[in-house]
Design a protein around this motif. Structure first.
Motif, PDB file in Angstrom:
ATOM      1  N   LEU A   1       0.802  -1.219   0.000  1.00  0.00           N
ATOM      2  CA  LEU A   1       0.000   0.000   0.000  1.00  0.00           C
ATOM      3  C   LEU A   1       0.835   1.269   0.000  1.00  0.00           C
ATOM      4  O   LEU A   1       0.462   2.266  -0.633  1.00  0.00           O
ATOM      5  N   SER A   2       1.952   1.252   0.697  1.00  0.00           N
ATOM      6  CA  SER A   2       2.759   2.469   0.803  1.00  0.00           C
ATOM      7  C   SER A   2       3.583   2.741  -0.446  1.00  0.00           C
ATOM      8  O   SER A   2       4.082   3.854  -0.637  1.00  0.00           O
ATOM      9  N   ASP A   3       3.749   1.746  -1.308  1.00  0.00           N
ATOM     10  CA  ASP A   3       4.519   1.930  -2.540  1.00  0.00           C
ATOM     11  C   ASP A   3       3.644   2.511  -3.647  1.00  0.00           C
ATOM     12  O   ASP A   3       2.421   2.470  -3.589  1.00  0.00           O
ATOM     13  N   THR A   4       4.283   3.022  -4.675  1.00  0.00           N
ATOM     14  CA  THR A   4       3.565   3.645  -5.783  1.00  0.00           C
ATOM     15  C   THR A   4       2.937   2.601  -6.695  1.00  0.00           C
ATOM     16  O   THR A   4       3.264   1.403  -6.632  1.00  0.00           O
ATOM     17  N   ILE A   5       2.049   3.074  -7.550  1.00  0.00           N
ATOM     18  CA  ILE A   5       1.439   2.193  -8.544  1.00  0.00           C
ATOM     19  C   ILE A   5       2.513   1.551  -9.405  1.00  0.00           C
ATOM     20  O   ILE A   5       2.511   0.333  -9.629  1.00  0.00           O
ATOM     21  N   GLU A   6       3.461   2.357  -9.883  1.00  0.00           N
ATOM     22  CA  GLU A   6       4.460   1.810 -10.805  1.00  0.00           C
ATOM     23  C   GLU A   6       5.371   0.798 -10.122  1.00  0.00           C
ATOM     24  O   GLU A   6       5.726  -0.223 -10.720  1.00  0.00           O
ATOM     25  N   ASP A   7       5.719   1.021  -8.855  1.00  0.00           N
ATOM     26  CA  ASP A   7       6.575   0.059  -8.169  1.00  0.00           C
ATOM     27  C   ASP A   7       5.834  -1.254  -7.924  1.00  0.00           C
ATOM     28  O   ASP A   7       6.425  -2.339  -8.031  1.00  0.00           O
ATOM     29  N   ASN A   8       4.552  -1.171  -7.592  1.00  0.00           N
ATOM     30  CA  ASN A   8       3.770  -2.386  -7.397  1.00  0.00           C
ATOM     31  C   ASN A   8       3.673  -3.189  -8.687  1.00  0.00           C
ATOM     32  O   ASN A   8       3.799  -4.420  -8.675  1.00  0.00           O
ATOM     33  N   ILE A   9       3.422  -2.512  -9.799  1.00  0.00           N
ATOM     34  CA  ILE A   9       3.303  -3.207 -11.080  1.00  0.00           C
ATOM     35  C   ILE A   9       4.633  -3.818 -11.493  1.00  0.00           C
ATOM     36  O   ILE A   9       4.703  -4.937 -12.010  1.00  0.00           O
ATOM     37  N   ALA A  10       5.718  -3.111 -11.217  1.00  0.00           N
ATOM     38  CA  ALA A  10       7.036  -3.561 -11.673  1.00  0.00           C
ATOM     39  C   ALA A  10       7.576  -4.738 -10.873  1.00  0.00           C
ATOM     40  O   ALA A  10       8.305  -5.589 -11.411  1.00  0.00           O
ATOM     41  N   LEU A  11       7.214  -4.818  -9.596  1.00  0.00           N
ATOM     42  CA  LEU A  11       7.867  -5.762  -8.683  1.00  0.00           C
ATOM     43  C   LEU A  11       7.915  -7.197  -9.189  1.00  0.00           C
ATOM     44  O   LEU A  11       8.987  -7.819  -9.190  1.00  0.00           O
ATOM     45  N   PRO A  12       6.788  -7.810  -9.642  1.00  0.00           N
ATOM     46  CA  PRO A  12       6.877  -9.194 -10.114  1.00  0.00           C
ATOM     47  C   PRO A  12       7.296  -9.312 -11.580  1.00  0.00           C
ATOM     48  O   PRO A  12       7.296 -10.422 -12.128  1.00  0.00           O
ATOM     49  N   ASN A  13       7.631  -8.180 -12.197  1.00  0.00           N
ATOM     50  CA  ASN A  13       7.947  -8.183 -13.631  1.00  0.00           C
ATOM     51  C   ASN A  13       9.335  -7.642 -13.929  1.00  0.00           C
ATOM     52  O   ASN A  13       9.599  -7.168 -15.037  1.00  0.00           O
ATOM     53  N   LEU A  14      10.229  -7.728 -12.939  1.00  0.00           N
ATOM     54  CA  LEU A  14      11.572  -7.147 -13.118  1.00  0.00           C
ATOM     55  C   LEU A  14      12.340  -7.815 -14.253  1.00  0.00           C
ATOM     56  O   LEU A  14      13.116  -7.154 -14.953  1.00  0.00           O
ATOM     57  N   ALA A  15      12.114  -9.111 -14.452  1.00  0.00           N
ATOM     58  CA  ALA A  15      12.825  -9.805 -15.531  1.00  0.00           C
ATOM     59  C   ALA A  15      12.474  -9.218 -16.893  1.00  0.00           C
ATOM     60  O   ALA A  15      13.325  -9.105 -17.788  1.00  0.00           O
TER      61      ALA A  15
ATOM     62  N   PRO B   1      14.908   3.499 -13.862  1.00  0.00           N
ATOM     63  CA  PRO B   1      13.642   4.160 -13.543  1.00  0.00           C
ATOM     64  C   PRO B   1      12.778   4.411 -14.767  1.00  0.00           C
ATOM     65  O   PRO B   1      11.558   4.262 -14.714  1.00  0.00           O
ATOM     66  N   SER B   2      13.413   4.776 -15.863  1.00  0.00           N
ATOM     67  CA  SER B   2      12.633   5.047 -17.079  1.00  0.00           C
ATOM     68  C   SER B   2      11.991   3.770 -17.611  1.00  0.00           C
ATOM     69  O   SER B   2      10.861   3.785 -18.111  1.00  0.00           O
ATOM     70  N   GLY B   3      12.693   2.644 -17.471  1.00  0.00           N
ATOM     71  CA  GLY B   3      12.127   1.377 -17.909  1.00  0.00           C
ATOM     72  C   GLY B   3      10.942   0.966 -17.060  1.00  0.00           C
ATOM     73  O   GLY B   3       9.926   0.476 -17.579  1.00  0.00           O
ATOM     74  N   VAL B   4      11.036   1.189 -15.755  1.00  0.00           N
ATOM     75  CA  VAL B   4       9.927   0.893 -14.847  1.00  0.00           C
ATOM     76  C   VAL B   4       8.716   1.746 -15.195  1.00  0.00           C
ATOM     77  O   VAL B   4       7.586   1.258 -15.257  1.00  0.00           O
ATOM     78  N   THR B   5       8.967   3.033 -15.448  1.00  0.00           N
ATOM     79  CA  THR B   5       7.879   3.960 -15.748  1.00  0.00           C
ATOM     80  C   THR B   5       7.169   3.579 -17.048  1.00  0.00           C
ATOM     81  O   THR B   5       5.935   3.568 -17.122  1.00  0.00           O
ATOM     82  N   ARG B   6       7.943   3.250 -18.093  1.00  0.00           N
ATOM     83  CA  ARG B   6       7.337   2.860 -19.375  1.00  0.00           C
ATOM     84  C   ARG B   6       6.477   1.614 -19.211  1.00  0.00           C
ATOM     85  O   ARG B   6       5.350   1.548 -19.710  1.00  0.00           O
ATOM     86  N   PHE B   7       7.013   0.617 -18.497  1.00  0.00           N
ATOM     87  CA  PHE B   7       6.286  -0.629 -18.302  1.00  0.00           C
ATOM     88  C   PHE B   7       5.001  -0.386 -17.526  1.00  0.00           C
ATOM     89  O   PHE B   7       3.929  -0.879 -17.885  1.00  0.00           O
ATOM     90  N   ALA B   8       5.109   0.398 -16.454  1.00  0.00           N
ATOM     91  CA  ALA B   8       3.942   0.639 -15.602  1.00  0.00           C
ATOM     92  C   ALA B   8       2.878   1.447 -16.324  1.00  0.00           C
ATOM     93  O   ALA B   8       1.677   1.179 -16.170  1.00  0.00           O
ATOM     94  N   ARG B   9       3.287   2.456 -17.099  1.00  0.00           N
ATOM     95  CA  ARG B   9       2.308   3.262 -17.837  1.00  0.00           C
ATOM     96  C   ARG B   9       1.542   2.415 -18.843  1.00  0.00           C
ATOM     97  O   ARG B   9       0.312   2.563 -18.989  1.00  0.00           O
ATOM     98  N   LYS B  10       2.227   1.529 -19.507  1.00  0.00           N
ATOM     99  CA  LYS B  10       1.567   0.660 -20.490  1.00  0.00           C
ATOM    100  C   LYS B  10       0.557  -0.244 -19.793  1.00  0.00           C
ATOM    101  O   LYS B  10      -0.580  -0.410 -20.262  1.00  0.00           O
ATOM    102  N   ALA B  11       0.958  -0.828 -18.641  1.00  0.00           N
ATOM    103  CA  ALA B  11       0.052  -1.715 -17.907  1.00  0.00           C
ATOM    104  C   ALA B  11      -1.131  -0.953 -17.333  1.00  0.00           C
ATOM    105  O   ALA B  11      -2.279  -1.420 -17.384  1.00  0.00           O
ATOM    106  N   ALA B  12      -0.888   0.241 -16.788  1.00  0.00           N
ATOM    107  CA  ALA B  12      -1.967   1.041 -16.209  1.00  0.00           C
ATOM    108  C   ALA B  12      -2.988   1.436 -17.259  1.00  0.00           C
ATOM    109  O   ALA B  12      -4.197   1.446 -17.005  1.00  0.00           O
ATOM    110  N   ALA B  13      -2.507   1.766 -18.463  1.00  0.00           N
ATOM    111  CA  ALA B  13      -3.419   2.128 -19.551  1.00  0.00           C
ATOM    112  C   ALA B  13      -4.232   0.914 -20.000  1.00  0.00           C
ATOM    113  O   ALA B  13      -5.433   1.017 -20.259  1.00  0.00           O
TER     114      ALA B  13
END
Length: 498
Positions: A350-364, A374-386
Motif C-alpha cells: 500500500l505504501s509503494d507507488t502504482i508503478e513500483d507495485n506493477i514492476a515488482l513481479p515483472n523485473l525480468a 527508472p525510465s524502464g519501470v515507468t514505461r512498463f507501468a504506464r503501459k500496464a496502467a493504460a
C-alpha cells in the motif's frame, strides 16, 4: 384512519461537507436516521460513503455542517466519543488484534470481570452469543490470524454487536461472506432492528439492499443525488444514479471455450486436511467457477493449485507438464497467476507507488543488460496502467486509490507477465458496480485470448454470470460440477450445504 407520525430521528446530519487539499469529498449532505431503521448508503468507490460514515463515527472531522444525536448537538472528536454515545462502526478493512483469540477480540473494550479479575467463562459465553448471531462456527480459542477473511469479518461484526449500540454503521459487512453467512447477518440485523437499533448499511450488493433497507440514499461525487423511501428500487435505476450512466449489461458475453486443456488437477488433497480428492480441468478460453460456503476450502484449493500450499497427494499439470507442489516460483515460471482474495494484505504494498507495485513481479521483463532503470519501470507501468484502466498517476501510493483501482493494480502486476492460468479469488470484493463491470470485461478479454481462468466468489450472481462451468465445494469435497446452462442459485446452494 390517520397515519401515525414518523418517529423523531435519532441522528440528523445537516449540511455536512468535507474538503481536503485539492479535493472536496462531501458537499452539503443532509441525512436523517430514525429508530429501528436501516438506511442503505450507495455510491461508487470515491462517492463519499466512507467519509460520511467516518464523520458520523467520529473518525473524521467535517469541514462544515452540524449533527444531532437523540435530539442533542453531536460532534464526536474521536471514535471513542461516538461509541460512548451508542454509535459503532464496522469497517470493511478489519481492525482486529491478530494474536488474540476469537473470544478475546470480541470482548476487547468490554472485558467481563468478577471481583476485579477477567471472567473467562463469561467472556466465552458472551462471545459465543454474539458470534452465533452472524453464523460463526469456528473455535473460540483460535487466534484470529488463522481465520479466513470471511471468518475475520464475522468476528469484527460480533465485536461491534457487543457494544449494545443504538446505531451501527456497516461498511460492506458481507463483502467477504458467502450466501449462508450473509443470510445469518441479515437475520441478525432484522432482529436488532425490531429492538430499535438503527443501521447505516453501505454495500455494493444491490440484492441485499432490496432485502434489508427501509430507505436508500445514493451519493455520487460527494453529493446526495437521490433518496428513496423503499429498498425495492429497480437495480438499473440505482446503478444509473450511482455511476451517472447506464451499465447496460453487467456480465459480458463469453465465447465457448476451446478443446485444449491447459490446467489439469487430478486427485489432490491438502496436507492440512482442508480439502480432499479434488479433480478438475480448465480449458483454454474457459472461466471455471468455484462456489461454496465459508470454510468449504475454496481459497485453500486455489492457493494449492498456484503452488502456494503443500499437497499430501495428487498432481497438477500445466499443458500436460507436472507442476511441483509448494513452489510458487516454478508456478509463475510456467504461467500460473493468483489474484488473492485480500488485496491489501496479499496483493499490493500500500505504501509503494502504482508503478513500483506493477514492476515488482515483472523485473525480468523490465531488465535491460542486467539493469533496471527508472525510465524502464515507468514505461512498463504506464503501459500496464493504460491497458487495465487504472485511474491516477503511476507515482501515487496505492493506498490513495479506491478499492476498484487497487484491484486493477493487482490484476495489472500479475497479468502483465502474460500467464496461461489465471486464478481470481474474490475478484470484486468491496468494489462498486461500475468497477465490477470493468473487471468483468477484463476477464472476458482474457478468455478471448485463450487463458484458462478460475473464479472463486462468495457472490453467487457473479459465479453464475461469469462461469462456463461451476464446481461446488462443501467441507473440502467436490459436490459436483455443473454446466452454466444447468446451474441455478438454488441448485448451487443445495450442493454447498450437503
Amino acid at each position: 384512519m390517520t397515519n401515525e407520525p414518523a418517529p423523531s430521528p435519532v441522528l440528523t446530519v445537516r449540511g455536512i461537507s468535507k474538503s481536503y487539499p485539492g479535493t472536496t469529498a462531501l458537499r452539503g449532505i443532509d441525512l436523517e436516521v430514525r429508530p429501528g431503521e436501516v438506511i442503505a448508503l450507495l455510491g461508487e468507490n470515491g462517492a463519499g460513503k466512507s467519509t460520511l460514515s467516518g464523520i458520523i463515527a467520529g473518525a473524521i472531522q467535517p469541514s462544515t455542517g452540524t449533527m444531532t444525536w437523540q435530539g442533542r448537538p453531536y460532534s464526536p472528536a474521536t471514535p471513542r466519543d461516538a461509541i460512548t454515545r451508542g454509535i459503532g462502526m464496522i469497517h470493511q478493512e478489519m481492525r482486529l488484534l491478530p494474536d488474540l483469540t476469537v473470544a478475546e477480540n470480541v470482548a476487547v473494550g468490554r472485558w467481563p470481570t468478577r471481583a476485579g479479575f477477567l471472567s473467562g467463562k463469561t467472556m466465552l459465553r458472551q462471545a459465543q452469543e454474539q458470534l452465533r448471531k452472524v453464523g460463526f462456527t469456528g473455535r473460540m480459542n483460535q487466534p484470529v490470524r488463522e481465520l479466513s477473511v470471511a471468518g475475520q469479518q464475522q468476528v469484527e461484526i460480533a465485536k461491534a454487536l457487543m457494544l449494545d449500540a443504538a446505531l451501527l454503521i456497516l461498511d460492506e459487512p458481507t463483502a467477504a461472506l458467502g450466501e449462508t453467512e450473509t443470510s445469518a447477518l441479515l437475520e441478525c440485523i432484522r432482529s436488532l432492528r425490531a429492538q430499535g437499533v438503527s443501521f447505516v448499511y453501505v454495500s455494493h450488493r444491490l440484492a441485499e439492499i432490496a432485502q434489508i433497507a427501509d430507505r436508500v440514499v445514493v451519493l455520487r461525487d460527494g453529493e446526495k443525488v437521490a433518496e428513496h423511501d423503499s429498498g425495492g428500487i429497480a437495480p438499473d435505476m440505482l446503478v444509473r444514479e450511482m455511476v451517472g450512466r447506464s451499465v447496460d449489461r453487467l456480465f459480458p458475453e463469453f465465447d465457448p471455450p476451446r478443446d485444449e486443456v491447459v490446467l489439469s488437477v487430478e486427485g489432490i488433497s491438502d496436507r492440512a486436511g482442508r480439502f480432499e480428492d479434488i479433480s478438475l480441468t480448465v480449458r483454454a478460453g474457459e472461466v471455471f467457477g468455484i462456489a461454496g460456503i465459508v470454510g468449504a476450502g475454496r481459497t485453500e484449493l486455489v492457493r494449492s493449485i498456484a503452488s502456494l500450499e503443500p499437497l499430501r497427494c495428487g498432481e497438477i499439470r500445466i499443458d500436460g507438464v507436472p507442476l511441483p507442489s509448494n513452489d510458487p516460483i516454478a508456478a509463475k515460471a510456467v504461467g500460473v497467476a493468483l489474484i488473492p482474495e485480500d488485496r491489501k494484505r496479499q496483493g499490493v504494498i500500500l505504501s509503494d507507488t502504482i508503478e513500483d507495485n506493477i514492476a515488482l513481479p515483472n523485473l525480468a521483463a523490465i531488465t535491460r543488460y542486467g539493469f533496471v532503470t527508472p525510465s524502464g519501470v515507468t514505461r512498463f507501468a504506464r503501459k500496464a496502467a493504460a491497458r487495465f484502466g487504472i485511474k491516477g498517476d503511476i507515482g501515487d501510493p496505492v493506498a490513495t486509490l479506491s478499492g476498484g483501482n487497487q484491484q486493477k493494480v493487482v490484476l495489472s502486476k500479475w497479468l502483465s507477465s502474460d500467464p496461461k492460468v489465471i486464478i481470481l479469488d474474490e475478484p470484486t470484493r468491496g468494489i462498486d458496480v461500475g468497477a465490477r463491470a470493468s473487471i468483468y470485461e477484463i476477464i472476458s478479454e482474457l478468455a478471448q485470448q485463450g487463458k484458462a481462468i478460475i473464479v472463486v466468489s462468495s457472490d453467487l450472481e457473479e459465479v453464475l454470470g461469469l462461469a462456463h462451468r461451476i464446481m461446488v465445494l462443501a467441507q473440502g469435497r467436490n459436490q459436483g460440477i455443473m454446466e452454466a446452462a444447468e446451474a441455478t442459485a438454488d441448485r448451487v446452494m443445495a450442493y454447498a450445504t450437503q
